[in-house]
Enzyme design. Structure first.
Site, PDB file in Angstrom:
ATOM      1  N   HIS A 188       0.787  -1.253  -0.029  1.00 45.49           N
ATOM      2  CA  HIS A 188       0.154  -0.103  -0.032  1.00 45.49           C
ATOM      3  C   HIS A 188       0.810   1.110  -0.026  1.00 45.49           C
ATOM      4  CE1 HIS A 188      -3.723  -2.181   0.441  1.00 45.49           C
ATOM      5  NE2 HIS A 188      -3.257  -2.764   1.579  1.00 45.49           N
ATOM      6  N   ASP A 244      -2.949 -10.657  -2.509  1.00 46.00           N
ATOM      7  CA  ASP A 244      -3.459 -10.068  -1.171  1.00 46.00           C
ATOM      8  C   ASP A 244      -5.037  -9.766  -1.503  1.00 46.00           C
ATOM      9  OD1 ASP A 244      -2.295  -8.765   1.494  1.00 46.00           O
ATOM     10  OD2 ASP A 244      -3.976  -7.691   0.545  1.00 46.00           O
ATOM     11  N   HIS A 288      -6.591  -7.018  -0.652  1.00 50.26           N
ATOM     12  CA  HIS A 288      -6.559  -5.744  -0.694  1.00 50.26           C
ATOM     13  C   HIS A 288      -5.766  -5.407  -2.151  1.00 50.26           C
ATOM     14  CE1 HIS A 288      -7.340  -6.414   3.684  1.00 50.26           C
ATOM     15  NE2 HIS A 288      -8.139  -5.327   3.360  1.00 50.26           N
ATOM     16  N   ASP A 305      -4.822 -12.826   3.257  1.00 45.23           N
ATOM     17  CA  ASP A 305      -6.041 -12.327   4.083  1.00 45.23           C
ATOM     18  C   ASP A 305      -7.331 -12.559   3.087  1.00 45.23           C
ATOM     19  OD1 ASP A 305      -4.825 -10.536   2.175  1.00 45.23           O
ATOM     20  OD2 ASP A 305      -4.794  -8.927   3.562  1.00 45.23           O
TER      21      ASP A 305
END
Length: 310
Positions: free
Chosen positions: A126, A163, A165, A247
Site C-alpha cells: 500500500h 493479497d 486488498h 487475507d
C-alpha cells in the site's frame, strides 16, 4: 537449488498499537509454521538509501527514518494515519523488510538459491511513491523490483499480487513504467478503493482483476488461468515477484473472500511454472497481509511448500 526463507528478529519490533491487526504475532505464526520446511534460513540486511529512492520520494524516506522515527522513539508511538503507525522499532523493521527482497534478488542472481520467501513486516504494497499508508511504510516489493532492474540489468520485471486488498502503492510506483508489470486479484469493494479493471497503467502494464465479496476457489483460480497467468507469460519478465497476502482466506477478519490454504499453494505453483518458462524460475515472494493467525500460518506454509517444489 533450494528455497531461501529471509527474515530478521527486528521485524518483530514494529508494534503499531495494542490490538492492531498487523501485529508481531503474525510473523511469529508464519515462522513457526515454516520450522519443518526444507529451506535455507537467512537474516535480511537493511536496505540502503540508494535502493529506497528508486521507489520512493526522498520526503517519505526522510519522514520514516527521520521525523516520524524520532517522534516514535520519544513518545513510544506516532500515528501516520488511522491505520498506520510507527513505534520505536519500526524504522529498523522497515529497512529490514525492504532489505529482504533485495537480498532475495541478489542471492538468486548469484545462484545461491532458486527462489525466496521474505517473511517480514511491516508489509509494503500500500505504500505509494510519496505516502505511507495501509499498515505499510516502504513498498518492499517495489524496492526489490527496481533493485533487480538497476543492479542486475533485468529489463522486464513483474509483480503478481494475490493479497485481498489492492496494492495501490505498487500500482502507483509502476504506473508509467512500461518495463514493469503489475497484476492483482483483490476483493472489491474493499480498502483502499483502487484496483478497478479500468486502471491499466500508462502503457497497459497494469492488470487488475477485482473479485466480488464471497468469491471462492473456482472463481479465483479462473481469474489466474484465464487472465493473469497468460498476461504474465506474454509480458515475459526476467524476474517475478509475488506480493503474498493471505487475507483472502475465508477465516480472515478483514475481508470476505472464501479461499483456503490450498488456493495459495496452487497459485504459487502456477506463477512458479510461468517463471520456469520465462525467467529460469526466478521468484521472490514478499509477505503482505493475513490477519487470522491460524489461517495465516497454514496459508504461508502452503505457499512455501509450493516454492520448495518449484
Amino acid at each position: 537449488m533450494s528455497t531461501a526463507l529471509i527474515s530478521h528478529p527486528a521485524c518483530l519490533e514494529h508494534e503499531p498499537a495494542a490490538g492492531h491487526p498487523e501485529c508481531p504475532g503474525r510473523l511469529v505464526a508464519v515462522l513457526r509454521a515454516l520450522e519443518c520446511e526444507q529451506i535455507i534460513r537467512l537474516e535480511t540486511p537493511s536496505a540502503r538509501l540508494e535502493s529506497l529512492v528508486g521507489a520512493h520520494d526522498r520526503s517519505l524516506i526522510e519522514a520514516v527514518l527521520g521525523n516520524w522515527n524520532d517522534a516514535a522513539k520519544r513518545d513510544g508511538l506516532v500515528r501516520i494515519d488511522a491505520d498506520t503507525a510507527m513505534s520505536s522499532g519500526s524504522a529498523d523493521a522497515a529497512l529490514k523488510a525492504s532489505g529482504a527482497g533485495i537480498a532475495g534478488v541478489d542471492g538468486i542472481m548469484r545462484g545461491e538459491f532458486r527462489n525466496a520467501f521474505c517473511a517480514v513486516r511491516p508489509p509494503g504494497h500500500h505504500a505509494e511513491r510519496a505516502r505511507a499508508m495501509g499498515f505499510c511504510l516502504f513498498n518492499n516489493v517495489a524496492v526489490a523490483a527496481l533493485h533487480a532492474q538497476s543492479t542486475h540489468n533485468l529489463d522486464r520485471v513483474a509483480v503478481v499480487d494475490f493479497d485481498v486488498h489492492h496494492g495501490n502503492g505498487t500500482q502507483d510506483i509502476f504506473w508509467d513504467q512500461p518495463q514493469l508489470f503489475y497484476a492483482s486479484t483483490h476483493q472489491m469493494p474493499l480498502y483502499p478503493g483502487t484496483g478497478d479493471a479500468s486502471e491499466r497503467g500508462a502503457t497497459g502494464n497494469i492488470l487488475n482483476r477485482p473479485l466480488a465479496p464471497g468469491t471462492g476457489s473456482a472463481e479465483f483460480r479462473d481469474a489466474y488461468k484465464n487472465e493473469i497467468l497468460p498476461a504474465l507469460e506474454r509480458f515475459a519478465p526476467n524476474f517475478i515477484f509475488i506480493s503474498a497476502g493471505f487475507d483472502g482466506h475465508r477465516a480472515d477478519p478483514l475481508a470476505n473472500l472464501n479461499l483456503i490454504a490450498e488456493d495459495f499453494h496452487w497459485v504459487t505453483k502456477e506463477v512458479c511454472s510461468v517463471a520456469e518458462r520465462v525467467c529460469s524460475g526466478r521468484v521472490v515472494s514478499m509477505l503482505e497481509g493475513g490477519y487470522d493467525l491460524e489461517a495465516l500460518a497454514a496459508s504461508a506454509a502452503a505457499h512455501a511448500r509450493a516454492l520448495t517444489e518449484a
